[in-house]
Design a protein around this motif. Structure first.
Motif: not given
Length: 152
Positions: A59-60, A63-64, A66-67
Motif C-alpha cells: 500500500s505504501n 501510494n508513493t 502515485k504521489s
C-alpha cells in the motif's frame, strides 16, 4: 545466469542483454536499450516501521509511486493492475502502471511492472520498464527473467 550469493539470490537473463551490477542493484538492458529490468534489495529497517506487513508495504509503495508520478508537471499516471504475486515462491505483490508525459500527440508513455516480496526483513523488488509500444515485445522475456529469480 548471475548469482549474488552475498545478497542471497540468482537470476537468469538472455545472453545478449547488458548487465550492470552495483552493490544492491542489478540492472539488465535489452540490446536495443528499449527495455530495462532492475533488481533491488533493500532492508525493511530502512523504512520508518521495520515490522511492516506485506500488505502495508505494498500500500505504501503504490501510494508513493502515485504521489511521485503525479507531482511531475504534465505527467500521466494510471494503475493498470495490482495483484498478489509469488516471487521465488514467496508471497508478494505485482503492479502494472502507465506513466509519462502527454507533451505531444504521440504520448511518450512508459509501461512498468513491479513485483516485490519481503523475506527475512529484506525487500526484493523487480522492476521492468519499457515504452508502451515495446512492452508486449518483451513481456515473455521478462516473465522468464522474473521466474528465474531464486532466493538461495
Amino acid at each position: 545466469t548471475v548469482g549474488k550469493p552475498i545478497l542471497g539470490f540468482k537470476i537468469s537473463y538472455p545472453f545478449d542483454w547488458n548487465i550492470t551490477d552495483k552493490d544492491f542493484v542489478i540492472s539488465l538492458k535489452a540490446p536495443s536499450n528499449t527495455a530495462f529490468v532492475t533488481f533491488t534489495i533493500g532492508n525493511l529497517t530502512s523504512y520508518s516501521k521495520s515490522n511492516l506487513t506485506l500488505e502495508q508495504y505494498s500500500s505504501n509503495e503504490i501510494n508513493t509511486i502515485k504521489s511521485v508520478q503525479s507531482k511531475r508537471v504534465g505527467n500521466f499516471f494510471k494503475l493498470v493492475d495490482s495483484k498478489p504475486y509469488l516471487l521465488s515462491g514467496q508471497p508478494g505483490d505485482e503492479i502494472v502502471f502507465l506513466n509519462g508525459t502527454g507533451k505531444d500527440s504521440t504520448h511518450d508513455y512508459t509501461k512498468k511492472l513491479l513485483a516485490w516480496s519481503i523475506v527475512d526483513g529484506k525487500v526484493y523488488q523487480i522492476k521492468f520498464s519499457a515504452k508502451l509500444s515495446e512492452y508486449s515485445n518483451y513481456i515473455q522475456t521478462i516473465f522468464y527473467i522474473i521466474d528465474s529469480f531464486k532466493l538461495l
